[in-house]
Design a protein around this motif. Sequence first.
Motif, PDB file in Angstrom:
ATOM      1  N   ASP A 186       0.830  -1.207   0.000  1.00 13.04           N
ATOM      2  CA  ASP A 186       0.000   0.000   0.000  1.00 13.04           C
ATOM      3  C   ASP A 186       0.868   1.262   0.000  1.00 13.04           C
ATOM      4  O   ASP A 186       0.549   2.251  -0.682  1.00 13.04           O
ATOM      5  CB  ASP A 186      -0.916  -0.004   1.226  1.00 13.04           C
ATOM      6  CG  ASP A 186      -1.997  -1.076   1.134  1.00 13.04           C
ATOM      7  OD1 ASP A 186      -2.250  -1.558   0.014  1.00 13.04           O
ATOM      8  OD2 ASP A 186      -2.571  -1.424   2.180  1.00 13.04           O
ATOM      9  N   GLN A 187       1.943   1.234   0.758  1.00 16.35           N
ATOM     10  CA  GLN A 187       2.838   2.372   0.785  1.00 16.35           C
ATOM     11  C   GLN A 187       3.468   2.592  -0.589  1.00 16.35           C
ATOM     12  O   GLN A 187       3.575   3.739  -1.070  1.00 16.35           O
ATOM     13  CB  GLN A 187       3.946   2.152   1.816  1.00 16.35           C
ATOM     14  CG  GLN A 187       4.950   3.302   1.877  1.00 16.35           C
ATOM     15  CD  GLN A 187       6.126   2.993   2.780  1.00 16.35           C
ATOM     16  OE1 GLN A 187       6.068   2.071   3.589  1.00 16.35           O
ATOM     17  NE2 GLN A 187       7.196   3.759   2.649  1.00 16.35           N
ATOM     18  N   ALA A 188       3.878   1.518  -1.238  1.00 13.38           N
ATOM     19  CA  ALA A 188       4.478   1.639  -2.570  1.00 13.38           C
ATOM     20  C   ALA A 188       3.472   2.177  -3.581  1.00 13.38           C
ATOM     21  O   ALA A 188       3.817   2.984  -4.455  1.00 13.38           O
ATOM     22  CB  ALA A 188       5.014   0.279  -3.018  1.00 13.38           C
ATOM     23  N   LEU A 189       2.231   1.753  -3.484  1.00  9.64           N
ATOM     24  CA  LEU A 189       1.191   2.266  -4.386  1.00  9.64           C
ATOM     25  C   LEU A 189       0.941   3.752  -4.148  1.00  9.64           C
ATOM     26  O   LEU A 189       0.742   4.525  -5.099  1.00  9.64           O
ATOM     27  CB  LEU A 189      -0.104   1.473  -4.186  1.00  9.64           C
ATOM     28  CG  LEU A 189      -0.115   0.040  -4.761  1.00  9.64           C
ATOM     29  CD1 LEU A 189      -1.378  -0.699  -4.306  1.00  9.64           C
ATOM     30  CD2 LEU A 189      -0.045   0.091  -6.286  1.00  9.64           C
ATOM     31  N   ALA A 190       0.954   4.155  -2.877  1.00  8.00           N
ATOM     32  CA  ALA A 190       0.768   5.573  -2.566  1.00  8.00           C
ATOM     33  C   ALA A 190       1.928   6.398  -3.137  1.00  8.00           C
ATOM     34  O   ALA A 190       1.722   7.496  -3.690  1.00  8.00           O
ATOM     35  CB  ALA A 190       0.659   5.769  -1.052  1.00  8.00           C
ATOM     36  N   ASP A 191       3.144   5.875  -2.997  1.00 10.66           N
ATOM     37  CA  ASP A 191       4.300   6.583  -3.564  1.00 10.66           C
ATOM     38  C   ASP A 191       4.185   6.681  -5.082  1.00 10.66           C
ATOM     39  O   ASP A 191       4.562   7.705  -5.678  1.00 10.66           O
ATOM     40  CB  ASP A 191       5.595   5.859  -3.189  1.00 10.66           C
ATOM     41  CG  ASP A 191       5.922   5.983  -1.704  1.00 10.66           C
ATOM     42  OD1 ASP A 191       5.349   6.879  -1.050  1.00 10.66           O
ATOM     43  OD2 ASP A 191       6.744   5.180  -1.208  1.00 10.66           O
ATOM     44  N   LEU A 192       3.682   5.644  -5.715  1.00 11.33           N
ATOM     45  CA  LEU A 192       3.509   5.662  -7.164  1.00 11.33           C
ATOM     46  C   LEU A 192       2.491   6.721  -7.583  1.00 11.33           C
ATOM     47  O   LEU A 192       2.717   7.486  -8.540  1.00 11.33           O
ATOM     48  CB  LEU A 192       3.075   4.286  -7.660  1.00 11.33           C
ATOM     49  CG  LEU A 192       2.758   4.172  -9.147  1.00 11.33           C
ATOM     50  CD1 LEU A 192       3.959   4.554 -10.002  1.00 11.33           C
ATOM     51  CD2 LEU A 192       2.284   2.750  -9.490  1.00 11.33           C
ATOM     52  N   ASN A 193       1.367   6.795  -6.872  1.00  9.71           N
ATOM     53  CA  ASN A 193       0.365   7.823  -7.191  1.00  9.71           C
ATOM     54  C   ASN A 193       0.917   9.229  -6.981  1.00  9.71           C
ATOM     55  O   ASN A 193       0.646  10.149  -7.771  1.00  9.71           O
ATOM     56  CB  ASN A 193      -0.877   7.612  -6.325  1.00  9.71           C
ATOM     57  CG  ASN A 193      -1.627   6.344  -6.698  1.00  9.71           C
ATOM     58  OD1 ASN A 193      -1.569   5.892  -7.847  1.00  9.71           O
ATOM     59  ND2 ASN A 193      -2.316   5.746  -5.733  1.00  9.71           N
ATOM     60  N   ARG A 194       1.702   9.386  -5.916  1.00  2.00           N
ATOM     61  CA  ARG A 194       2.307  10.694  -5.672  1.00  2.00           C
ATOM     62  C   ARG A 194       3.276  11.064  -6.799  1.00  2.00           C
ATOM     63  O   ARG A 194       3.303  12.212  -7.258  1.00  2.00           O
ATOM     64  CB  ARG A 194       3.044  10.669  -4.335  1.00  2.00           C
ATOM     65  CG  ARG A 194       3.694  11.990  -3.962  1.00  2.00           C
ATOM     66  CD  ARG A 194       4.695  11.794  -2.832  1.00  2.00           C
ATOM     67  NE  ARG A 194       5.704  10.818  -3.195  1.00  2.00           N
ATOM     68  CZ  ARG A 194       6.743  11.071  -3.988  1.00  2.00           C
ATOM     69  NH1 ARG A 194       6.907  12.274  -4.502  1.00  2.00           N
ATOM     70  NH2 ARG A 194       7.612  10.120  -4.269  1.00  2.00           N
ATOM     71  N   SER A 195       4.064  10.113  -7.266  1.00  6.16           N
ATOM     72  CA  SER A 195       5.025  10.387  -8.335  1.00  6.16           C
ATOM     73  C   SER A 195       4.321  10.757  -9.631  1.00  6.16           C
ATOM     74  O   SER A 195       4.766  11.665 -10.357  1.00  6.16           O
ATOM     75  CB  SER A 195       5.917   9.164  -8.556  1.00  6.16           C
ATOM     76  OG  SER A 195       6.675   8.875  -7.393  1.00  6.16           O
ATOM     77  N   ARG A 196       3.230  10.077  -9.939  1.00  2.00           N
ATOM     78  CA  ARG A 196       2.487  10.407 -11.159  1.00  2.00           C
ATOM     79  C   ARG A 196       1.888  11.808 -11.076  1.00  2.00           C
ATOM     80  O   ARG A 196       1.901  12.569 -12.061  1.00  2.00           O
ATOM     81  CB  ARG A 196       1.392   9.366 -11.389  1.00  2.00           C
ATOM     82  CG  ARG A 196       1.923   8.011 -11.846  1.00  2.00           C
ATOM     83  CD  ARG A 196       0.842   6.964 -11.873  1.00  2.00           C
ATOM     84  NE  ARG A 196       1.327   5.698 -12.442  1.00  2.00           N
ATOM     85  CZ  ARG A 196       0.662   4.546 -12.380  1.00  2.00           C
ATOM     86  NH1 ARG A 196      -0.525   4.501 -11.776  1.00  2.00           N
ATOM     87  NH2 ARG A 196       1.186   3.451 -12.914  1.00  2.00           N
ATOM     88  N   ALA A 197       1.377  12.157  -9.905  1.00  2.00           N
ATOM     89  CA  ALA A 197       0.830  13.506  -9.746  1.00  2.00           C
ATOM     90  C   ALA A 197       1.936  14.560  -9.794  1.00  2.00           C
ATOM     91  O   ALA A 197       1.710  15.693 -10.235  1.00  2.00           O
ATOM     92  CB  ALA A 197       0.064  13.614  -8.429  1.00  2.00           C
ATOM     93  N   ASP A 198       3.141  14.171  -9.366  1.00  2.00           N
ATOM     94  CA  ASP A 198       4.243  15.129  -9.355  1.00  2.00           C
ATOM     95  C   ASP A 198       4.652  15.525 -10.773  1.00  2.00           C
ATOM     96  O   ASP A 198       5.121  16.641 -10.993  1.00  2.00           O
ATOM     97  CB  ASP A 198       5.442  14.534  -8.613  1.00  2.00           C
ATOM     98  CG  ASP A 198       6.461  15.590  -8.219  1.00  2.00           C
ATOM     99  OD1 ASP A 198       6.057  16.613  -7.637  1.00  2.00           O
ATOM    100  OD2 ASP A 198       7.663  15.400  -8.508  1.00  2.00           O
ATOM    101  N   VAL A 199       4.497  14.612 -11.722  1.00  2.00           N
ATOM    102  CA  VAL A 199       4.802  14.948 -13.114  1.00  2.00           C
ATOM    103  C   VAL A 199       3.890  16.073 -13.592  1.00  2.00           C
ATOM    104  O   VAL A 199       4.340  17.061 -14.195  1.00  2.00           O
ATOM    105  CB  VAL A 199       4.667  13.701 -14.013  1.00  2.00           C
ATOM    106  CG1 VAL A 199       4.843  14.080 -15.482  1.00  2.00           C
ATOM    107  CG2 VAL A 199       5.676  12.641 -13.617  1.00  2.00           C
TER     108      VAL A 199
END
Length: 501
Positions: free
Chosen positions: A375-388
């Motif tokens: 779950d933490q890794a998925l949250a980090d992935l969503n954050r990275s996509r939004a950061d783009v």
Amino acid sequence: MVNSKNLISILLAIVLISGCATSTKRDVANQIGKKPVPAENETSQVIVRDDAEAEYDATSETETRLVSHQESIELPVEKYDPLLLPMPGDVLASQSTAISLDELEALAQANNPTLVQAAAQVEASRGAAYQAGLYPNPVVGYASDQIGINGTAGELQGAFVSQEFVTGGKLKLSRAKWTKQVAVAETILSAQYTRVLNDVRIHFYRTLAAQQLLAVQGKLLENAKDNLQTHKEMLNLGQTNQSGLLQAEVDLHRAQLKQQAAENDLEQEWRNLVAMVGTPELQCTTLRGRLEPPQEFYDWNSALNQLLESSPEIVAAWERVQHDEITVERERVQPIPNILVDVNFGHNFETDNSVAGVTVGLPIPIFDKNQGTVDQALADLNRSRADVKRLELSLMSRLSTEFRNYQTACQHVETYRDEMLPKGKQAYDLLHHSYKERRAPWPDVLMAQQIYLNLQADYIMSQLKYHESEIAISGMLLTGGLAEPPAPVGGGHINAVPKPR
């Protein structure tokens, strides 16, 4: 004895000869470029003309000839001609020690400490990537059973070997994840090179502009000194009052303060430049370069497209997205149990036989399936996509501000270069020519010279603003050549384990 008629004739002849001599003296003085010296007891007259050049003639001859170099000293026009100043596009580079922008960039690439930091992050990430893919070490040891039974050394004496076999492609995914972090670190290193070079270029042009502004301020100081001397002479002749003299003194002090400020600015800009280059021991010298901008300018669409396609910040953001995608896959296979194998062998003293044994085990993921870390890794992935997306919008906003500054600077540069400077020069030339023809007062010439010099100073600042905004746009809005480079990936629980995964 001479009769009265002959006496009158002789006096008329003397008057005519004296008049011709005075006129000849004036003509010769004008031809050789000297200011005509008034004959003794010559009366000042107002010269009135009916032609088109009468606009400068509302001044008496005495006022026209008032300058600080009045006493039969030749006044070369070149001394007061602003056109003979170093032009804003040129730099005073007569010294053999003059240094160019290319040389400063080479020094910065070799000495700026932030580049060492960014390169160290690349090497650290490579080490982590290599470490993450290494297989676990086997465990080798001594084994003994029932030591001391019946006074013997034990029932069993031997050794064992234990090995963990990694399953689920964990090592391959771990190495791929950290290899992607190496790519992020390399992008950050490339961006840091751009940041350093951008800042070196900006400080180079600031120092170059400060160098040229100091030269202009020196000419303005000469202008103020001449103006004060002229007002002193005018006061002696009753052509100005004490208030005018005091104002000329104030103008001189203002020019002196501005020159001192220009000297301080040059020292500051040089210190900033050598600090950015990473060589504070570099002695202050003349810079070799030009401020004159090119004729071709950016347009908004090309600048925006170039930024969004080539910005290292966006490239690094997409690489972080790929890094986090691999991280999700890596954490999903983490619950797949690794196989633990133990092999032992030795001698059984009770039976006097050599024996061996094997044990195989694996953890069963009943309670801990690594679901929280996934779950933490998925949250980090969503954050990275939004950061783009955030970066794209932020860069567009920053570019909008910088492009506004760029457009304004371009308009100022073009107007100063094509309109204001040529007209200021023409006005100065006309007044200077009228002064030589004794049709304009010297204070008006000094005022025209001062205006033209101030136009040069404004033009230098416009060119500097152009270079600052142009470097920011072409350099992908990257600045901060002495700021510590950002980490490739933020830390967290996933990366806090003893072995990288």
